[in-house]
Design a protein around this motif. Structure first.
Motif, mmCIF file in Angstrom:
data_model
loop_
_atom_site.group_PDB
_atom_site.id
_atom_site.type_symbol
_atom_site.label_atom_id
_atom_site.label_comp_id
_atom_site.label_asym_id
_atom_site.label_seq_id
_atom_site.Cartn_x
_atom_site.Cartn_y
_atom_site.Cartn_z
ATOM 1 N N LEU A 164 -2.943 21.299 -8.301
ATOM 2 C CA LEU A 164 -2.859 20.081 -9.098
ATOM 3 C C LEU A 164 -4.107 19.934 -9.957
ATOM 4 N N SER A 165 -3.904 19.588 -11.219
ATOM 5 C CA SER A 165 -5.038 19.240 -12.069
ATOM 6 C C SER A 165 -5.566 17.876 -11.634
ATOM 7 N N ASP A 166 -6.721 17.474 -12.128
ATOM 8 C CA ASP A 166 -7.273 16.163 -11.778
ATOM 9 C C ASP A 166 -6.327 15.044 -12.201
ATOM 10 N N ALA A 167 -5.734 15.179 -13.377
ATOM 11 C CA ALA A 167 -4.806 14.155 -13.860
ATOM 12 C C ALA A 167 -3.564 14.094 -12.977
ATOM 13 N N GLU A 168 -3.044 15.241 -12.564
ATOM 14 C CA GLU A 168 -1.873 15.274 -11.691
ATOM 15 C C GLU A 168 -2.196 14.700 -10.319
ATOM 16 N N ARG A 169 -3.398 15.000 -9.808
ATOM 17 C CA ARG A 169 -3.786 14.461 -8.508
ATOM 18 C C ARG A 169 -3.865 12.938 -8.568
ATOM 19 N N ARG A 170 -4.436 12.408 -9.647
ATOM 20 C CA ARG A 170 -4.533 10.950 -9.784
ATOM 21 C C ARG A 170 -3.155 10.316 -9.889
ATOM 22 N N GLU A 171 -2.255 10.952 -10.635
ATOM 23 C CA GLU A 171 -0.895 10.428 -10.768
ATOM 24 C C GLU A 171 -0.168 10.444 -9.428
ATOM 25 N N ALA A 172 -0.277 11.550 -8.701
ATOM 26 C CA ALA A 172 0.365 11.647 -7.391
ATOM 27 C C ALA A 172 -0.210 10.616 -6.436
ATOM 28 N N ALA A 173 -1.531 10.437 -6.456
ATOM 29 C CA ALA A 173 -2.174 9.470 -5.561
ATOM 30 C C ALA A 173 -1.734 8.042 -5.879
ATOM 31 N N ALA A 174 -1.618 7.722 -7.164
ATOM 32 C CA ALA A 174 -1.177 6.371 -7.544
ATOM 33 C C ALA A 174 0.233 6.097 -7.035
ATOM 34 N N LEU A 175 1.111 7.093 -7.148
ATOM 35 C CA LEU A 175 2.485 6.928 -6.677
ATOM 36 C C LEU A 175 2.530 6.822 -5.148
ATOM 37 N N MET A 176 1.745 7.644 -4.464
ATOM 38 C CA MET A 176 1.741 7.582 -3.006
ATOM 39 C C MET A 176 1.085 6.308 -2.504
ATOM 40 N N ARG A 177 0.159 5.738 -3.262
ATOM 41 C CA ARG A 177 -0.416 4.446 -2.881
ATOM 42 C C ARG A 177 0.648 3.360 -2.945
ATOM 43 N N VAL A 178 1.484 3.403 -3.976
ATOM 44 C CA VAL A 178 2.593 2.454 -4.068
ATOM 45 C C VAL A 178 3.532 2.622 -2.870
ATOM 46 N N ASN A 179 3.827 3.881 -2.514
ATOM 47 C CA ASN A 179 4.705 4.124 -1.369
ATOM 48 C C ASN A 179 4.078 3.627 -0.076
ATOM 49 N N HIS A 180 2.765 3.787 0.049
ATOM 50 C CA HIS A 180 2.070 3.286 1.238
ATOM 51 C C HIS A 180 2.163 1.765 1.309
ATOM 52 N N VAL A 181 1.971 1.101 0.173
ATOM 53 C CA VAL A 181 2.127 -0.359 0.138
ATOM 54 C C VAL A 181 3.543 -0.757 0.559
ATOM 55 N N GLY A 182 4.527 0.008 0.084
ATOM 56 C CA GLY A 182 5.905 -0.284 0.467
ATOM 57 C C GLY A 182 6.105 -0.216 1.969
ATOM 58 N N GLU A 183 5.411 0.722 2.625
ATOM 59 C CA GLU A 183 5.536 0.844 4.077
ATOM 60 C C GLU A 183 4.783 -0.255 4.807
ATOM 61 N N VAL A 184 3.669 -0.703 4.245
ATOM 62 C CA VAL A 184 2.979 -1.875 4.787
ATOM 63 C C VAL A 184 3.915 -3.089 4.735
ATOM 64 N N CYS A 185 4.587 -3.250 3.600
ATOM 65 C CA CYS A 185 5.527 -4.362 3.441
ATOM 66 C C CYS A 185 6.722 -4.230 4.385
ATOM 67 N N ALA A 186 7.170 -2.994 4.605
ATOM 68 C CA ALA A 186 8.302 -2.783 5.519
ATOM 69 C C ALA A 186 7.935 -3.202 6.930
ATOM 70 N N GLN A 187 6.725 -2.853 7.372
ATOM 71 C CA GLN A 187 6.277 -3.283 8.698
ATOM 72 C C GLN A 187 6.260 -4.803 8.796
ATOM 73 N N ALA A 188 5.746 -5.451 7.752
ATOM 74 C CA ALA A 188 5.664 -6.907 7.741
ATOM 75 C C ALA A 188 7.048 -7.539 7.732
ATOM 76 N N LEU A 189 7.933 -6.998 6.906
ATOM 77 C CA LEU A 189 9.279 -7.549 6.789
ATOM 78 C C LEU A 189 10.017 -7.479 8.121
ATOM 79 N N TYR A 190 10.001 -6.303 8.749
ATOM 80 C CA TYR A 190 10.705 -6.145 10.022
ATOM 81 C C TYR A 190 10.063 -6.985 11.125
ATOM 82 N N THR A 191 8.742 -7.100 11.111
ATOM 83 C CA THR A 191 8.066 -7.925 12.117
ATOM 84 C C THR A 191 8.445 -9.387 11.957
ATOM 85 N N GLY A 192 8.467 -9.872 10.711
ATOM 86 C CA GLY A 192 8.861 -11.255 10.467
ATOM 87 C C GLY A 192 10.304 -11.514 10.855
#
Length: 208
Positions: free
Chosen positions: A37-65
């Motif tokens: 991965l180039s630096d630009a590709e790594r940053r793009e992949a990381a940004a997308l995976m950060r969004v996915n990680h947030v989605g999983e944080v929200c999933a834990q919260a949603l199911y717990t609630g």
């Protein structure tokens, strides 16, 4: 609502936000070799995976609630099982962020609080069938969002693609579970508000 249920909900929040998540399944592996991965590709992949990680944080919260508001023991067990599978996703996305030398969203406590409130309100005010309807609609939107990430991830990032593909398969199964358990279709305005909330998250999380 019992004291024990409140303690379990608090424990879930603490583990999701500040503990190292542990997956019960191995991290999905790619069927094709990982490219460079180039630096630009790594940053793009990381940004997308950060969004996915947030989605999983929200999933834990949603199911717990939802589980906290649920009065049906069988349904509570189903929600707990789905939550455990989402914990796998949380661990996988965290691991991938580490590999990409990046970090989770700094706003994870805020994302968790909002999703928890939505999950609890859905179960408390609407009952089990409306709560399940939120599961179905959430998973439908997440499935579409994961597909968009499959299209946007760098072609060389086989590791992230393998994780996202398995997550998508699991989300489809969770939606099916909720439908089989008696979910009702949510009104169009509610679906629209959920899409707006998701848009805010997917716009802010890649940056913060």
């Amino acid at each position: 609502m019992t004291l024990n249920a409140l303690i379990l909900a608090a424990d879930s929040a603490l583990r999701t936000l500040w503990a190292e998540p542990r997956a019960s399944r191995p991290t999905p592996t790619a069927t094709t070799p990982e490219g460079v991965l180039s630096d630009a590709e790594r940053r793009e992949a990381a940004a997308l995976m950060r969004v996915n990680h947030v989605g999983e944080v929200c999933a834990q919260a949603l199911y717990t609630g939802q589980a906290l508001a649920c009065t049906n023991p069988a349904l509570r067990a189903q929600l707990a099982q789905a939550s455990r599978e989402e914990t796998d996703h949380l661990a996988w996305t965290q691991q991938r962020l580490n590999e990409l030398k990046d970090r989770p969203s700094l706003l994870n406590p805020l994302w968790y609080a909002g999703a928890f409130a939505i999950g609890y309100a859905a179960g408390k005010l609407g009952g089990d069938r409306v709560s399940l309807g939120f599961v179905v609609e959430t998973e439908r939107q997440v499935e579409a969002h994961l597909q968009s990430h499959m299209d946007r991830l760098p072609a060389a990032d086989a590791a992230s693609r393998a994780i996202v593909a398995q997550m998508k398969t699991d989300e489809i199964a969770h939606a099916h579970m909720a439908q089989q358990a008696g979910a009702v279709e949510l009104p169009a305005p509610v679906k629209g508000l959920m899409k707006v909330a998701a848009k805010v998250m997917t716009t802010v999380a890649p940056r913060v």
